[in-house]
Design a protein around this motif. Structure first.
Motif, PDB file in Angstrom:
ATOM      1  N   GLU A 204       0.829  -1.204   0.000  1.00  0.00           N
ATOM      2  CA  GLU A 204       0.000   0.000   0.000  1.00  0.00           C
ATOM      3  C   GLU A 204       0.864   1.255   0.000  1.00  0.00           C
ATOM      4  OE1 GLU A 204      -3.879  -1.786   2.459  1.00  0.00           O
ATOM      5  OE2 GLU A 204      -2.227  -0.791   3.518  1.00  0.00           O
ATOM      6  N   ASN A 205       1.962   1.198   0.736  1.00  0.00           N
ATOM      7  CA  ASN A 205       2.853   2.358   0.790  1.00  0.00           C
ATOM      8  C   ASN A 205       3.518   2.612  -0.557  1.00  0.00           C
ATOM      9  OD1 ASN A 205       4.026   4.230   3.011  1.00  0.00           O
ATOM     10  ND2 ASN A 205       5.798   3.688   1.771  1.00  0.00           N
ATOM     11  N   CYS A 206       3.909   1.541  -1.230  1.00  0.00           N
ATOM     12  CA  CYS A 206       4.508   1.665  -2.563  1.00  0.00           C
ATOM     13  C   CYS A 206       3.545   2.345  -3.533  1.00  0.00           C
ATOM     14  CB  CYS A 206       4.904   0.282  -3.073  1.00  0.00           C
ATOM     15  SG  CYS A 206       5.578   0.269  -4.743  1.00  0.00           S
ATOM     16  N   ILE A 207       2.293   1.915  -3.517  1.00  0.00           N
ATOM     17  CA  ILE A 207       1.267   2.502  -4.391  1.00  0.00           C
ATOM     18  C   ILE A 207       1.046   3.969  -4.049  1.00  0.00           C
ATOM     19  CG2 ILE A 207      -1.201   2.421  -4.964  1.00  0.00           C
ATOM     20  CD1 ILE A 207      -1.012  -0.655  -4.513  1.00  0.00           C
ATOM     21  N   LYS A 208       0.988   4.283  -2.754  1.00  0.00           N
ATOM     22  CA  LYS A 208       0.786   5.664  -2.312  1.00  0.00           C
ATOM     23  C   LYS A 208       1.935   6.561  -2.751  1.00  0.00           C
ATOM     24  CE  LYS A 208       2.029   6.955   1.785  1.00  0.00           C
ATOM     25  NZ  LYS A 208       2.898   8.143   1.551  1.00  0.00           N
ATOM     26  N   GLU A 209       3.166   6.096  -2.559  1.00  0.00           N
ATOM     27  CA  GLU A 209       4.333   6.907  -2.904  1.00  0.00           C
ATOM     28  C   GLU A 209       4.438   7.138  -4.412  1.00  0.00           C
ATOM     29  OE1 GLU A 209       6.583   8.487  -1.089  1.00  0.00           O
ATOM     30  OE2 GLU A 209       5.768   7.912   0.851  1.00  0.00           O
ATOM     31  N   ALA A 210       4.081   6.138  -5.210  1.00  0.00           N
ATOM     32  CA  ALA A 210       4.095   6.306  -6.666  1.00  0.00           C
ATOM     33  C   ALA A 210       3.113   7.400  -7.083  1.00  0.00           C
ATOM     34  CB  ALA A 210       3.760   4.992  -7.363  1.00  0.00           C
ATOM     35  N   LYS A 211       1.970   7.429  -6.415  1.00  0.00           N
ATOM     36  CA  LYS A 211       0.968   8.449  -6.724  1.00  0.00           C
ATOM     37  C   LYS A 211       1.435   9.826  -6.275  1.00  0.00           C
ATOM     38  CE  LYS A 211      -3.143   9.705  -8.194  1.00  0.00           C
ATOM     39  NZ  LYS A 211      -3.502   9.611  -9.629  1.00  0.00           N
ATOM     40  N   GLU A 212       1.973   9.918  -5.062  1.00  0.00           N
ATOM     41  CA  GLU A 212       2.371  11.212  -4.518  1.00  0.00           C
ATOM     42  C   GLU A 212       3.575  11.796  -5.250  1.00  0.00           C
ATOM     43  OE1 GLU A 212       0.880  10.654   0.129  1.00  0.00           O
ATOM     44  OE2 GLU A 212       3.025  10.729  -0.350  1.00  0.00           O
ATOM     45  N   GLU A 213       4.573  10.966  -5.554  1.00  0.00           N
ATOM     46  CA  GLU A 213       5.814  11.494  -6.127  1.00  0.00           C
ATOM     47  C   GLU A 213       5.818  11.523  -7.643  1.00  0.00           C
ATOM     48  OE1 GLU A 213       9.051  10.673  -2.618  1.00  0.00           O
ATOM     49  OE2 GLU A 213       9.340   9.728  -4.563  1.00  0.00           O
ATOM     50  N   ALA A 214       5.165  10.538  -8.283  1.00  0.00           N
ATOM     51  CA  ALA A 214       5.178  10.474  -9.747  1.00  0.00           C
ATOM     52  C   ALA A 214       3.827  10.791 -10.363  1.00  0.00           C
ATOM     53  CB  ALA A 214       5.634   9.090 -10.205  1.00  0.00           C
ATOM     54  N   GLY A 215       2.773  10.878  -9.555  1.00  0.00           N
ATOM     55  CA  GLY A 215       1.442  11.206 -10.053  1.00  0.00           C
ATOM     56  C   GLY A 215       0.740  10.075 -10.757  1.00  0.00           C
TER      57      GLY A 215
ATOM     58  N   LEU B  13       8.309  -4.362  -8.404  1.00  0.00           N
ATOM     59  CA  LEU B  13       8.066  -4.187  -9.834  1.00  0.00           C
ATOM     60  C   LEU B  13       6.593  -3.836 -10.003  1.00  0.00           C
ATOM     61  CD1 LEU B  13       9.215  -4.385 -12.714  1.00  0.00           C
ATOM     62  CD2 LEU B  13       8.459  -6.779 -12.743  1.00  0.00           C
ATOM     63  N   CYS B  14       6.325  -2.697 -10.627  1.00  0.00           N
ATOM     64  CA  CYS B  14       4.955  -2.179 -10.723  1.00  0.00           C
ATOM     65  C   CYS B  14       4.558  -1.933 -12.171  1.00  0.00           C
ATOM     66  CB  CYS B  14       4.828  -0.861  -9.945  1.00  0.00           C
ATOM     67  SG  CYS B  14       5.228  -1.011  -8.191  1.00  0.00           S
ATOM     68  N   HIS B  15       3.259  -1.837 -12.376  1.00  0.00           N
ATOM     69  CA  HIS B  15       2.704  -1.566 -13.705  1.00  0.00           C
ATOM     70  C   HIS B  15       1.839  -0.311 -13.630  1.00  0.00           C
ATOM     71  CE1 HIS B  15       1.006  -2.196 -17.664  1.00  0.00           C
ATOM     72  NE2 HIS B  15      -0.207  -2.133 -17.146  1.00  0.00           N
ATOM     73  N   LYS B  16       2.099   0.629 -14.500  1.00  0.00           N
ATOM     74  CA  LYS B  16       1.318   1.869 -14.523  1.00  0.00           C
ATOM     75  C   LYS B  16      -0.060   1.612 -15.128  1.00  0.00           C
ATOM     76  CE  LYS B  16       1.165   6.520 -16.548  1.00  0.00           C
ATOM     77  NZ  LYS B  16       1.856   7.512 -17.411  1.00  0.00           N
ATOM     78  N   THR B  17      -1.103   2.110 -14.451  1.00  0.00           N
ATOM     79  CA  THR B  17      -2.464   1.954 -14.957  1.00  0.00           C
ATOM     80  C   THR B  17      -3.114   3.287 -15.315  1.00  0.00           C
ATOM     81  OG1 THR B  17      -3.377   2.018 -12.694  1.00  0.00           O
ATOM     82  CG2 THR B  17      -2.799  -0.147 -13.614  1.00  0.00           C
ATOM     83  N   GLY B  18      -2.489   4.402 -14.951  1.00  0.00           N
ATOM     84  CA  GLY B  18      -3.065   5.711 -15.268  1.00  0.00           C
ATOM     85  C   GLY B  18      -2.352   6.809 -14.504  1.00  0.00           C
ATOM     86  N   GLY B  19      -2.936   8.016 -14.608  1.00  0.00           N
ATOM     87  CA  GLY B  19      -2.395   9.152 -13.888  1.00  0.00           C
ATOM     88  C   GLY B  19      -1.370   9.933 -14.685  1.00  0.00           C
ATOM     89  N   HIS B  20      -0.981  11.103 -14.174  1.00  0.00           N
ATOM     90  CA  HIS B  20       0.046  11.930 -14.795  1.00  0.00           C
ATOM     91  C   HIS B  20       0.716  12.782 -13.734  1.00  0.00           C
ATOM     92  CE1 HIS B  20      -3.547  14.501 -14.720  1.00  0.00           C
ATOM     93  NE2 HIS B  20      -2.701  15.512 -14.605  1.00  0.00           N
ATOM     94  N   PHE B  21       1.921  13.221 -14.021  1.00  0.00           N
ATOM     95  CA  PHE B  21       2.727  13.933 -13.031  1.00  0.00           C
ATOM     96  C   PHE B  21       2.253  15.365 -12.827  1.00  0.00           C
ATOM     97  CE2 PHE B  21       6.302  16.777 -12.026  1.00  0.00           C
ATOM     98  CZ  PHE B  21       6.630  16.275 -10.769  1.00  0.00           C
TER      99      PHE B  21
END
Length: 207
Positions: free
Chosen positions: A109-120, A152-160
């Protein structure tokens, strides 16, 4: 860091750990005073052998209660073709998106949160690449243990969008990496992520 410095740092960490446990579990006044003195000596040793001021060492090294355990840091490896996603911090250096694991979140959950916060970006987590003891992969002296978890993660959406932690994102090939924030992400760790991305039967590395 020389072998003798490394030994002193390890002694300081061990003394701090014992003192923290004593402060947690002891009830007798004079025992608590002795454990506090040991903790202060450990902080003095750490400050003496590192480039950190004593006040900073005490803030990082002596501010917890309970049995001492390592801090957990999560990092997300996201690929686009043969390039890996990195985020640029305010000092101009780059790292995999990630950060300290929050108490109420699992490491995933933390990995997902940080990807959203830092990379959007929104990501799904595919597998654990590696579990690493940071001190074995950094020349910097840390006053506490750090366990790094690479996913190892897969991008599903979002933008920076620029934020308080990062100022840009981009994808980089392994042979064209930007200046790295090496205590957060080093070349060795990025190489490991590329290996995991290319190997469908990847087995989690741990130490």
């Amino acid at each position: 860091m020389s072998k003798s410095e490394d030994i002193v740092i390890n002694w300081a960490r061990r003394l701090q750990s014992l003192a923290q446990a004593g402060l947690t579990y002891s009830k007798e006044k004079f025992e608590l005073e002795r454990y506090q003195e040991i903790r202060d000596i450990a902080a003095d040793m750490m400050a003496y052998k590192s480039d950190l001021p004593l006040a900073k060492v005490k803030d990082l090294f002596c501010n917890e209660t309970g049995y001492q355990t390592p801090k957990i840091d999560t990092r997300a490896a996201v690929f686009q073709a043969d390039k890996i996603l990195l985020v640029q911090e305010s000092d101009g250096r780059w790292a995999l998106p990630g950060g300290w694991c929050e108490a109420e979140l699992t490491v995933m959950e933390n990995c997902i949160k940080e990807a959203k916060e830092e990379a959007g970006i929104d990501v799904t987590v595919e597998k654990v690449i590696a579990l690493q003891d940071l001190q074995k992969h950094s020349s910097k002296i840390f006053p506490y243990g750090v366990l790094k978890v690479f996913f190892l993660c897969h991008k599903t959406g979002g933008h920076f969008q620029a934020n308080s932690e990062t100022i840009a994102t981009d994808y980089f090939s392994l042979d064209n990496l930007p200046p790295l924030s090496v205590n957060k992400t080093c070349v060795e760790q990025i190489k490991l992520c590329f290996e995991a991305q290319a190997d469908k039967n990847w087995q989690t590395r741990f130490e």
